[in-house]
Design an enzyme around this catalytic site. Sequence first.
Site, PDB file in Angstrom:
ATOM      1  N   SER A  22       2.300  -1.630  18.451  1.00 29.27           N
ATOM      2  CA  SER A  22       1.957  -0.040  18.787  1.00 29.27           C
ATOM      3  C   SER A  22       2.259  -0.037  20.379  1.00 29.27           C
ATOM      4  CB  SER A  22       0.481  -0.141  18.514  1.00 29.27           C
ATOM      5  OG  SER A  22       0.207   0.051  17.147  1.00 29.27           O
ATOM      6  N   THR A  60      -7.726   0.307  13.958  1.00 30.89           N
ATOM      7  CA  THR A  60      -7.156  -0.659  12.755  1.00 30.89           C
ATOM      8  C   THR A  60      -8.353  -1.472  12.282  1.00 30.89           C
ATOM      9  OG1 THR A  60      -5.356  -2.118  12.037  1.00 30.89           O
ATOM     10  CG2 THR A  60      -6.398  -2.169  14.352  1.00 30.89           C
ATOM     11  N   LYS A  64     -11.937   1.261  10.391  1.00 30.38           N
ATOM     12  CA  LYS A  64     -11.604   2.437  10.062  1.00 30.38           C
ATOM     13  C   LYS A  64     -12.788   3.504   9.507  1.00 30.38           C
ATOM     14  CE  LYS A  64      -6.493   1.852   9.652  1.00 30.38           C
ATOM     15  NZ  LYS A  64      -5.271   1.898   8.775  1.00 30.38           N
ATOM     16  N   ASN A  85      -8.580   6.670  11.708  1.00 29.55           N
ATOM     17  CA  ASN A  85      -7.621   5.620  12.447  1.00 29.55           C
ATOM     18  C   ASN A  85      -7.138   6.311  13.739  1.00 29.55           C
ATOM     19  OD1 ASN A  85      -5.374   7.794  11.867  1.00 29.55           O
ATOM     20  ND2 ASN A  85      -4.057   6.061  12.068  1.00 29.55           N
ATOM     21  N   ASP A 101      -2.811   8.262   9.255  1.00 34.72           N
ATOM     22  CA  ASP A 101      -2.186   7.440   8.327  1.00 34.72           C
ATOM     23  C   ASP A 101      -1.810   8.224   7.256  1.00 34.72           C
ATOM     24  OD1 ASP A 101      -2.586   4.939   9.444  1.00 34.72           O
ATOM     25  OD2 ASP A 101      -4.836   4.572   8.819  1.00 34.72           O
ATOM     26  N   GLY A 127     -10.219  -0.489   0.500  1.00 40.68           N
ATOM     27  CA  GLY A 127     -10.571  -0.395   1.936  1.00 40.68           C
ATOM     28  C   GLY A 127     -10.110   0.970   2.538  1.00 40.68           C
ATOM     29  N   LEU A 199       2.088  -1.948   2.320  1.00 39.59           N
ATOM     30  CA  LEU A 199       1.797  -1.337   3.670  1.00 39.59           C
ATOM     31  C   LEU A 199       1.921  -2.321   4.808  1.00 39.59           C
ATOM     32  CD1 LEU A 199       0.710   1.107   1.926  1.00 39.59           C
ATOM     33  CD2 LEU A 199      -1.418   1.176   3.248  1.00 39.59           C
TER      34      LEU A 199
END
Length: 417
Positions: A22, A60, A64, A85, A101, A127, A199
């Site tokens: 990130s 993350t 979340k 997020n 997201d 989740g 993902l």
Amino acid sequence: MEKGDVTKRCGLLGQKLKHSYSPFIHEALGGSYSYELFEIEPDNLAPFLEQGNFHGLNITIPYKTAIIPFCSELSPIAHTIGSVNTILRRPDSSLYGDNTDVIGFLTMVKRSNIDVSGKKALVLGSGGSSLTVCYGLKELGVDEIVVISRHGEHTYENLKTHQDAQIIINTTPVGMYPNVNTAPVNLGNFPYLEGVFDLIYNPARTRLLINAKNLGIPHIGGLSMLVGQAKASAEIFCTKPIDNTKEAAVLTSLQTQMKNIILIGMPGSGKTTIGQILAEITKRPFYDADTALEIDSTMKILDIFKSEGEKGFRVRETKTLEKLGKESGIVIATGGGCVTREENYPHLHQNGIIIFLERNLSLLEREGRPLSQNVDLSEMYADRYPKYRHFADLTVKNDDLPYIVAKNIWEMIKKGH
């Protein structure tokens, strides 16, 4: 690129973030803010959110949904999904929760060119990411969505009732670095599959995606989703749009940066020499698989052959390649016979581009190579050639100066070959 504005302190909030990309993504997108990693344990979440000095955060695993009670307001999408997020600290110090997201997932689906409209989709996991994917699939007109989890109505034990699934999306961490040798489901049990999404972005090719490739099923990993949601978050942090061309450039740059460069070929074909030059050109760590094997084994290869034979050597070689293949952004020169074991392919392919380095047999170096000493190289080549071709993403002839060959390889990789 604008330099980060220290008055806007942003970052990623999670529990384990050592392998996060990130910071690189947000810096490359050119957002006018600094970007840091905030590794926070669950017991320290509340104090950090209440007292932390930040302008905005990406959220993350595992926060979340845990973040929601700390937000005084949610965006309509975040409220509907029940997952956040991205948060922004407003002038009154309250937290606003959003979900980018969804944009990231829609970007991923668009980039895949897989048509999900009107299809039956299995979403693996229940989740926060699963909630996001289900929302996105509804937006895309998916006909039926079934969430598979360890408990509840639809579990991994009764997958047989969903063999008619046409789309599978993995939102679980199964197959993620460092536990890369597993897949959440066996794709061979779904004869009508038309697309597979994972993902996970590290490794670039999970076992699930490698299985999809082997079955000829269109597939895509999570890197484009990561970059897509980051762009949307960056626009929230700096309150201005970011050009789409920047997103595409960041994705391409990140794919190249993460990719291992792996050289295969006959013993003595120049893999180590070319690999060392490639490492120098690209400023990457270099690993000679045979040297790494000797370090792992605390034995010389010749001694391993004497005491354990080729079979014992190959077992040790696979363990070394498994370890090296998990890494990202390195150069690996393999042993000439690594292609004789099919199980080495996913280890090398998961994060790498595999290059078959061809060289005239008369020019191959034999000294110090146990299997090259007393064999007919033409017979060895005839046996291994189809295996090299099977493993390889690219074939390059080593028939020029080593620096020229290495430079040509790097140019091909940068162009996306």
